[in-house]
Design an enzyme around this catalytic site. Structure first.
Site, mmCIF file in Angstrom:
data_model
loop_
_atom_site.group_PDB
_atom_site.id
_atom_site.type_symbol
_atom_site.label_atom_id
_atom_site.label_comp_id
_atom_site.label_asym_id
_atom_site.label_seq_id
_atom_site.Cartn_x
_atom_site.Cartn_y
_atom_site.Cartn_z
ATOM 1 N N GLY A 13 0.775 -1.243 0.000
ATOM 2 C CA GLY A 13 0.000 0.000 0.000
ATOM 3 C C GLY A 13 0.802 1.287 0.000
ATOM 4 N N ILE A 87 -9.845 -7.840 -12.903
ATOM 5 C CA ILE A 87 -11.205 -7.308 -12.766
ATOM 6 C C ILE A 87 -12.119 -8.125 -13.687
ATOM 7 C CG2 ILE A 87 -12.667 -5.265 -13.056
ATOM 8 C CD1 ILE A 87 -10.572 -4.972 -10.812
ATOM 9 N N HIS A 103 0.830 0.434 -13.407
ATOM 10 C CA HIS A 103 1.658 -0.735 -13.727
ATOM 11 C C HIS A 103 3.125 -0.304 -13.745
ATOM 12 C CE1 HIS A 103 2.642 -4.624 -15.334
ATOM 13 N NE2 HIS A 103 3.415 -4.020 -16.219
HETATM 14 C C1 GRF Z 1 3.228 -1.156 -7.538
HETATM 15 O O1 GRF Z 1 4.508 -1.336 -8.103
HETATM 16 C C2 GRF Z 1 2.178 -1.112 -8.616
HETATM 17 O O2 GRF Z 1 2.631 -0.547 -9.798
HETATM 18 C C3 GRF Z 1 1.886 -2.566 -8.837
HETATM 19 O O3 GRF Z 1 1.932 -3.132 -7.558
HETATM 20 C C4 GRF Z 1 2.826 -2.391 -6.733
HETATM 21 C C5 GRF Z 1 2.090 -2.037 -5.479
HETATM 22 O O4 GRF Z 1 2.925 -1.505 -4.485
HETATM 23 N N1 GRF Z 1 0.632 -2.723 -9.531
HETATM 24 P P1 GRF Z 1 2.305 -0.827 -3.195
HETATM 25 O O5 GRF Z 1 1.341 -1.869 -2.571
HETATM 26 O O6 GRF Z 1 1.567 0.398 -3.622
HETATM 27 O O7 GRF Z 1 3.434 -0.541 -2.267
#
Ligand code: GRF
Length: 184
Positions: A13, A87, A103
């Site tokens: 998060g 989803i 992403h």
């Molecule tokens: C991020 O690198 C995001 O791009 C990917 O998952 C990761 C999540 O990291 N989809 P966090 O939970 O926000 O620290």
């Protein structure tokens, strides 16, 4: 009227944290009851909800519970930030065009769950970060904004990853603002 946002996250998060520090977040949802992101939400005073797919008879039922939550809270935009589920049709039918994802690669390069590692292992000299609308496939929806992140000569995968995350923390707030979400 101000746009109301929900953030979905499955684990750490850190993107949620940056978003919640900069924008009013109406709710945080996690599909794991023990995810660290729930502690972050508590500290930030953001209402959080957690339930798991395995608690429902089907993915359609699980997603219907999510749709009900979003409708109840009059959510305008669903912000996926490390939400590790595809989803499905139930959620898409209700919210297509109003779900965005971040992403950690320059799509369409390196889609999937290991974008950073895959780019690193491919030996690229640059990767990136993408924010896109979510459609029924994985990491294929319309790109909203993306930035390049170089791989430096002395990078380790850890430093490369850290630089990508830093760009995520810049890009997601920029995109939210461009979509009309008001800052705190
Ligand atoms: C991020 O690198 C995001 O791009 C990917 O998952 C990761 C999540 O990291 N989809 P966090 O939970 O926000 O620290």
């Amino acid at each position: 009227m101000a746009k109301k946002i929900a953030v979905f996250a499955s684990g750490n998060g850190s993107n949620f944290q940056v978003i919640a520090e900069n924008f009013p977040v109406d709710l945080l949802f996690s599909d794991h009851r023990d995810a660290h992101v729930l502690e972050r939400a508590k500290k930030l005073g953001v209402a959080s909800f957690a339930f798991e797919l395995k608690e429902f008879a089907s993915k359609a039922d699980y997603e219907q519970a999510l749709v009900d939550l979003l409708v109840e809270h009059q959510i305008d935009l669903v912000v996926l930030a490390g939400y590790m589920k595809i989803i499905g049709p139930t959620l898409l039918a209700a919210y297509e065009g109003r779900i965005i994802n971040i992403h950690p690669a320059y799509l369409p390069e390196f889609p999937g769950a290991h974008g950073i590692e895959d780019a690193w292992n491919a030996g690229v000299d640059q990767s990136g970060v993408t924010v896109h609308y979510v459609d029924s496939s994985v990491d294929t929806g319309q790109v909203i904004q993306q930035v390049r992140v170089p791989r430096l000569a002395d990078d380790t995968i850890e430093s490369f990853e850290a630089r990508i995350h830093e760009q995520e923390y810049q890009l997601y707030p920029q995109v939210l603002e461009s979509l009309g979400v008001e800052r705190k």
